[in-house]
Design a protein around this motif. Structure first.
Motif, short mmCIF file in Angstrom:
data_model
loop_
_atom_site.label_atom_id
_atom_site.label_comp_id
_atom_site.label_asym_id
_atom_site.label_seq_id
_atom_site.Cartn_x
_atom_site.Cartn_y
_atom_site.Cartn_z
N VAL A 92 47.40 43.71 31.68
CA VAL A 92 47.65 43.97 33.10
C VAL A 92 48.94 44.76 33.33
O VAL A 92 49.06 45.49 34.31
N GLN A 93 49.89 44.61 32.41
CA GLN A 93 51.17 45.31 32.59
C GLN A 93 51.17 46.72 32.01
O GLN A 93 51.97 47.56 32.44
N THR A 94 50.29 47.00 31.06
CA THR A 94 50.28 48.33 30.45
C THR A 94 49.11 49.20 30.89
O THR A 94 49.23 50.42 30.93
N ARG A 95 47.99 48.58 31.26
CA ARG A 95 46.81 49.36 31.63
C ARG A 95 46.36 49.17 33.07
O ARG A 95 45.85 50.10 33.69
N TYR A 96 46.54 47.97 33.59
CA TYR A 96 46.10 47.71 34.97
C TYR A 96 47.16 48.15 35.97
O TYR A 96 46.92 49.00 36.83
N ARG A 97 48.33 47.57 35.91
CA ARG A 97 49.53 47.98 36.66
C ARG A 97 49.33 48.08 38.18
O ARG A 97 49.84 49.01 38.81
N ARG A 98 48.58 47.16 38.76
CA ARG A 98 48.38 47.16 40.21
C ARG A 98 48.54 45.74 40.76
O ARG A 98 48.59 44.78 39.99
N ALA A 99 48.57 45.64 42.08
CA ALA A 99 48.65 44.32 42.71
C ALA A 99 47.36 43.55 42.45
O ALA A 99 46.31 44.12 42.14
N VAL A 100 47.44 42.24 42.61
CA VAL A 100 46.31 41.35 42.30
C VAL A 100 45.72 40.80 43.60
O VAL A 100 46.44 40.22 44.42
N ASN A 101 44.41 41.00 43.80
CA ASN A 101 43.77 40.45 44.99
C ASN A 101 43.23 39.05 44.71
O ASN A 101 43.25 38.56 43.57
N LYS A 102 42.74 38.41 45.73
CA LYS A 102 42.31 37.01 45.62
C LYS A 102 41.16 36.87 44.63
O LYS A 102 41.14 35.93 43.81
N ASP A 103 40.20 37.77 44.67
CA ASP A 103 39.05 37.67 43.77
C ASP A 103 39.49 37.79 42.32
O ASP A 103 39.04 37.01 41.46
N MET A 104 40.36 38.73 42.02
CA MET A 104 40.84 38.89 40.65
C MET A 104 41.60 37.64 40.21
O MET A 104 41.44 37.18 39.07
#
Length: 280
Positions: free
Chosen positions: A214-226
């Motif tokens: 999540v820190q190297t490839r996703y790098r976005r805010a997290v929504n409730k579903d995730m």
């Protein structure tokens, strides 16, 4: 012949009983005392001003205890909506031996239905602790320690899920629908590692891989579903670390699909290195 009440009075009795857990007779006496004004009757109950013998001793004690921590500037129309400020909340957690970087913080916040980080409501404080039959600081401290020790127990999983889910709205910035990634990472470290649910298996350190991903490839805010699907995915991984149960047609968030590929890449590299060492 039992006394008759208007529909409005019956509704007031039912609401008073639901809120205070007092019996019906005590509800009628108190409501009559306050001319059937439900808000005034409930406020009097929590402030100890109704003088009804059936009033819950736990709730009265908890209301007085809450007064030690409430925000002195909190002057809500409904006394139950009064809140603590950050200083009062931190003092309370200190008094029950709970650190902000420990899973116990989330245990207490869920039990008392804290609306946001650093804030407790009178209603949540009283309802949460009275539901456990607890009204003193030492008993609260012992209860939290006991809950903390139960986290790895599969029988306690429904309660853990509630704690995990509550962490999302608790930590969101006011007015936001998503959780900043750096906050999510820190909370995953707390909630998905011992003494909580340990997201790791004999062959795969899933949590480490997830945080790397999540820190190297996703790098976005997290929504409730995730946020919620991450826990579901973690539980599945613990049941079968091979992830043979996963398929592209399942209704997983795209980020989970990408993570599965990430894990497979890491495993393939690991197997290749092991093969090279065998040849040497």
């Amino acid at each position: 012949m039992p006394p008759s009440y208007t529909p409005q009075q019956k509704a007031a009795i039912a609401q008073y009983v639901a809120i205070t857990q007092a019996d019906k007779n005590a509800a009628v006496r108190t409501l009559k005392q306050y001319s059937w004004n439900l808000d005034q009757a409930v406020n009097a109950f929590y402030s100890g001003g109704n003088n009804t013998a059936a009033a819950s001793p736990h709730q009265q004690s908890l209301s007085k205890l809450f007064d030690k921590y409430k925000d002195p500037q909190s002057k809500e129309a409904d006394k139950n909506d009064e809140v603590t400020n950050i200083e009062g909340t931190m003092k309370y957690f200190e008094d029950i031996g709970v650190g902000l970087e420990d899973v116990s913080f989330f245990i207490v916040s869920e039990l008392l239905q804290s609306p946001s980080m650093g804030e407790l409501t009178r209603r949540g404080f009283i309802d949460g602790w009275s539901s456990q039959g607890i009204d003193t600081l030492p008993k609260m401290k012992n209860h939290i320690l006991a809950r903390r020790s139960q986290l790895p127990d599969p029988a306690f999983r429904p309660t853990f899920k509630a704690i995990y889910k509550h962490a999302f709205p608790l930590a969101r910035a006011q007015g936001q629908k998503v959780l900043a990634l750096d906050f999510a990472v820190e909370y995953w470290k707390i909630l998905l590692s011992p003494p909580s649910l340990a997201w790791t298996t004999p062959s795969t350190a899933f949590l480490d891989l997830w945080l790397d991903f999540v820190q190297t490839r996703y790098r976005r805010a997290v929504n409730k579903d995730m946020w919620e699907q991450t826990l579901r995915f973690a539980e599945m991984c613990l049941l079968d670390e091979s992830m043979a149960w996963w398929n592209e047609e399942a209704a997983w968030p795209g980020v989970i699909d990408d993570f599965v590929e990430f894990v497979r890449e890491k495993r393939a590299v690991g197997e290749m290195r092991a093969d090279e060492m065998d040849v040497e």
